[in-house]
Design a protein around this motif. Structure first.
Motif, PDB file in Angstrom:
ATOM      1  N   GLU A  41      39.848  38.524  37.885  1.00 42.80           N
ATOM      2  CA  GLU A  41      40.094  38.372  39.327  1.00 42.80           C
ATOM      3  C   GLU A  41      41.149  37.320  39.635  1.00 42.80           C
ATOM      4  N   MET A  44      43.420  36.997  43.108  1.00 44.05           N
ATOM      5  CA  MET A  44      42.904  37.838  44.187  1.00 44.05           C
ATOM      6  C   MET A  44      42.189  37.032  45.274  1.00 44.05           C
ATOM      7  N   THR A  46      39.077  36.066  45.286  1.00 40.49           N
ATOM      8  CA  THR A  46      37.653  36.351  45.410  1.00 40.49           C
ATOM      9  C   THR A  46      36.796  35.330  44.668  1.00 40.49           C
ATOM     10  N   THR A 130      28.310  43.255  38.942  1.00 41.98           N
ATOM     11  CA  THR A 130      29.586  43.390  39.649  1.00 41.98           C
ATOM     12  C   THR A 130      29.387  43.868  41.079  1.00 41.98           C
ATOM     13  N   TRP A 134      30.551  41.428  44.076  1.00 37.27           N
ATOM     14  CA  TRP A 134      31.569  41.851  45.040  1.00 37.27           C
ATOM     15  C   TRP A 134      30.956  42.137  46.408  1.00 37.27           C
ATOM     16  N   ASN A 181      43.053  46.197  45.082  1.00 38.45           N
ATOM     17  CA  ASN A 181      43.276  44.872  44.482  1.00 38.45           C
ATOM     18  C   ASN A 181      44.654  44.319  44.825  1.00 38.45           C
TER      19      ASN A 181
END
Length: 260
Positions: A41, A44, A46, A130, A134, A181
């Motif tokens: 990640e 990104m 996140t 995951t 997320w 993404n």
């Protein structure tokens, strides 16, 4: 060493996907970067949601943990998986997206068919983690943009997306994921560029405080940062060897608080 050479040859040889050196290089970079983003990640924005909840003495410390996370996840774990595939002797079809099938075949060739059940269980655990992770990221972002009451609708949309991801073709899922993404990475990278002066200031502050801690207490920055402040109690009567009737003074409690 032959396995590492095979990685380079498979990625950049003219006989790979596109039939040309330049095309193979771009194809390898595109696929490598897009797949690497799924593992760490990086860029990104996140992972910062999870890192922000950590209790550390300085934000730079948690940033260093994030860097280590990317290194261990991508460089160490992914490289080990690739080396297992190469040394197992299973045939590799360069340019084809075989997914977990190739990894399962490689481990099964070394340890036996029972490993496929273990890998399937591990993948199920990773997939659930995951989805939950997320889901937390998306919920927090949706609440920030649209208010606290939007989380139920976001969870419903996420459940629909999970079902669609399970029934759609693999290439379609990869394409949609890479597109989303990229849409997340673009504004985050712009924000990182804008905030680079703030990052430099925090790093300098962290380095200066570490040096100060080493000079002051001979220890680490953490021990220096967590020390209680030195305090004194003003005008408390202190008994002296000369007996009573002495002037009131100040009692220094710094040694007590140092040991506290």
């Amino acid at each position: 060493m032959p396995a590492l050479c095979a990685i380079v040859e498979g990625a950049f040889s003219p006989g790979a996907v596109t039939g040309g050196i330049l095309g193979s290089w771009f194809a390898a970079m595109r696929i490598g970067v897009s797949r690497g983003v799924f593992t760490n990640e990086a860029g990104m924005g996140t992972a910062s949601i999870a890192h922000a909840s950590a209790n550390v003495s300085h934000p730079v410390e948690q940033g260093l943990m994030g860097i280590m996370e990317v290194f261990l996840d991508t460089i160490v774990i992914c490289t080990m998986t690739a080396l297992v595939i190469l040394v197992s002797g299973v045939p590799i079809s360069y340019g084809e997206d075989v997914g977990v099938v190739l990894t399962t075949q490689a481990f099964s060739a070394i340890y036996g068919d029972w490993v496929s059940l273990l890998i399937a269980g591990e993948l199920a655990c990773f997939a659930i983690a995951t989805v939950l992770g997320w889901g937390l990221y998306g919920t927090r972002c949706a609440q920030y943009l649209f208010g606290d009451g939007v989380w139920k609708r976001f969870v419903l949309l996420q459940c629909v997306a999970v079902v669609l991801g399970a029934v759609l073709k693999t290439n379609t899922v990869w394409l949609l994921s890479e597109t989303v993404n990229g849409l997340m990475a673009i504004p985050n990278l712009i924000a990182l560029a804008v905030l680079s002066p703030e990052l430099s200031r925090l790093v300098r502050d962290y380095i200066d405080k570490k040096r100060t801690a080493k000079k002051a207490v001979g220890g680490t920055y953490e021990s220096f940062n967590q020390c209680k402040p030195l305090r004194t109690v003003s005008y408390e009567k202190v008994s002296s060897p000369g007996g009573s009737g002495r002037k009131e003074g100040k009692k220094d409690l710094s040694s007590e608080h140092r040991s506290a």
